[in-house]
Design a protein around this motif. Structure first.
Motif, short mmCIF file in Angstrom:
data_model
loop_
_atom_site.label_atom_id
_atom_site.label_comp_id
_atom_site.label_asym_id
_atom_site.label_seq_id
_atom_site.Cartn_x
_atom_site.Cartn_y
_atom_site.Cartn_z
N ALA A 237 -67.89 -56.68 -55.02
CA ALA A 237 -68.94 -55.77 -55.48
C ALA A 237 -70.02 -55.60 -54.41
N LEU A 240 -68.74 -53.42 -51.55
CA LEU A 240 -68.63 -52.00 -51.87
C LEU A 240 -69.96 -51.27 -51.70
N ASN A 247 -65.66 -47.12 -53.48
CA ASN A 247 -66.11 -47.17 -54.88
C ASN A 247 -66.26 -45.74 -55.37
N ILE A 260 -71.10 -49.88 -59.80
CA ILE A 260 -69.91 -50.59 -59.34
C ILE A 260 -69.31 -51.36 -60.52
N THR A 314 -64.39 -48.38 -61.46
CA THR A 314 -64.51 -47.56 -60.25
C THR A 314 -63.63 -48.09 -59.12
N VAL A 315 -63.14 -49.32 -59.26
CA VAL A 315 -62.21 -49.92 -58.30
C VAL A 315 -61.53 -51.07 -59.03
N GLN A 336 -58.95 -43.74 -59.34
CA GLN A 336 -59.61 -44.58 -58.36
C GLN A 336 -59.00 -44.36 -56.98
#
Length: 395
Positions: A237, A240, A247, A260, A314-315, A336
């Motif tokens: 996180a 990103l 992201n 995130i 988001t990822v 994604q």
């Protein structure tokens, strides 16, 4: 008027069956309230509302199969409206007609008039509960899901010929594992068909990270002790934030995301996977992420997640865990644009400053969408991730 529609819970969802409305016309709702329960390939999902106002009208009847994007309810944004008298939920044209009602198993009393929601009947049937013995708390004495779950939790109404204790299992994993696999297969086939993947790999030394975690765990109670995965999620996180193009989602073009939300792959006991989201992982401490995992993993395996936990990632991170494969190459979950894979942590030979030693190492892979980023961006992300894990106290 705000239109509440059937949400998409991932690229593998085309529709869902409305099992039960949990709000009625006249009820006021706020962001995060559960408005309905929907059955999907991923189990029973609590559907959240993200607007504030008063329920004006319910457009879909319970036990109806509803395509993603279909209008389900109207919400009046005015907060001062007087609550309306509750009216029955009746499907109107051109509302999709409900599917044929399933027969109630013979152990449910049929000769007594019992008013219960479809979801309450479903859970009662699965747990061998006689509805005639339950006092309903809903409108006009109707039995609700909460009434059934309350009876289960208190250990009441156990069927003599069935198991001696009741376990709340809204949907048995073994009954839907094939459905889940089919859903995942559809999403992964789409990914391979539409996304031009590139792959990168980096070995990362976890000696400092694990030493930091070991010292921290010394002062934590057993139930709150950290696992390496919590630290890895936090490091991803944080990385990103410095490489934001990973992201994001791709929907005709690149759309960067400010929040995130880490999707974490959870394996189900009877086969298949599900990917709930850890929201705002960059703003959470490692301890908070561990607490989040302790909450969400059991609910994911029981197939009792909220809609936002299935739709907001988001990822994605996939982790093999201890004793597994050394390396995993993930397939991006559309829309994604990246997935990060962590292999098993193992002791390996490591050279530093001309000296050879043994360190706990992990092989990290990155699969990126070449439309959204390139090898340079992906490499920068892996280097940033390594830097964060060499300074765990800063996380």
């Amino acid at each position: 008027m705000i239109e509440f529609v059937m949400p998409s819970l991932g690229a593998d969802m085309a529709d869902g069956t409305l099992v039960e409305w949990l709000k009625k016309p006249g009820d006021q709702v706020k962001r995060g309230d559960i408005i309905a329960t929907v059955e999907t390939q991923k189990g029973l999902i609590d559907i959240e509302v993200f607007d504030e106002g008063t329920i004006e009208k319910l457009m879909i009847a319970e036990d109806t199969k509803v395509p993603v994007g279909t209008l389900m309810a109207l919400i009046n944004p005015e907060k001062t409206i007087e609550p309306q008298k509750a009216i029955p939920v009746v499907a109107e044209e051109p509302v999709i007609q409900p599917t044929e009602e399933k027969a109630i198993p013979p152990f449910v009393t049929e000769h007594i008039q019992v008013k219960a929601s479809p979801l309450a009947k479903k859970i009662a049937a699965e747990n061998n509960i006689d509805l005639s013995q339950i006092m309903g708390s809903g409108e006009n004495g109707a039995i609700t899901r909460k009434d059934i779950e309350g009876a289960i939790e208190q250990g009441k109404l156990v069927q003599e010929k069935e198991r001696s204790s009741i376990v709340a299992e809204p949907i048995k994993e073994q009954n839907i594992s094939n459905t889940l696999r089919s859903a995942v297969a559809a999403a992964m086939s789409r990914s391979n068909r539409e996304i031009p993947h590139y792959f990168l790999e980096k070995k990362i030394d976890l000696e400092k990270a694990l030493a930091w975690m070991h010292e921290k765990n010394k002062v934590l109670p057993v139930q709150k002790r950290l696992l390496p995965v919590a630290l890895l999620i936090k490091a991803v996180a944080s990385s990103l934030k410095q490489v934001p193009e990973l992201n994001a989602i791709w929907d005709t073009d690149l759309q960067l995301k400010t929040e995130i939300n880490i999707g974490f792959v959870v394996s189900l006991r009877n086969g298949g996977i599900i990917v709930p989201a850890i929201h705002a992982a960059d703003l959470k401490s490692v301890d908070e992420i561990m607490e989040n995992l302790n909450d969400i993993i059991p609910r994911a395996r029981a197939l009792r997640l909220r809609s936002s936990e299935l739709s907001d990632s988001t990822v994605t991170i996939t982790s093999i865990g201890d004793g597994g494969a050394d390396l995993v190459y993930g397939i991006i979950y559309p829309p994604q644009v990246a997935i990060i894979g962590f292999g098993s942590i193992s002791e390996q030979a490591f050279a530093e400053n001309g000296l050879l030693g043994v360190r706990p190492m992990v092989r990290v892979s990155l699969a990126g969408d070449h439309r959204a980023s390139d090898g340079l961006s992906g490499s920068r992300f892996l280097v940033t991730l390594n830097n964060h894990l060499q300074n765990p106290e800063a996380l």
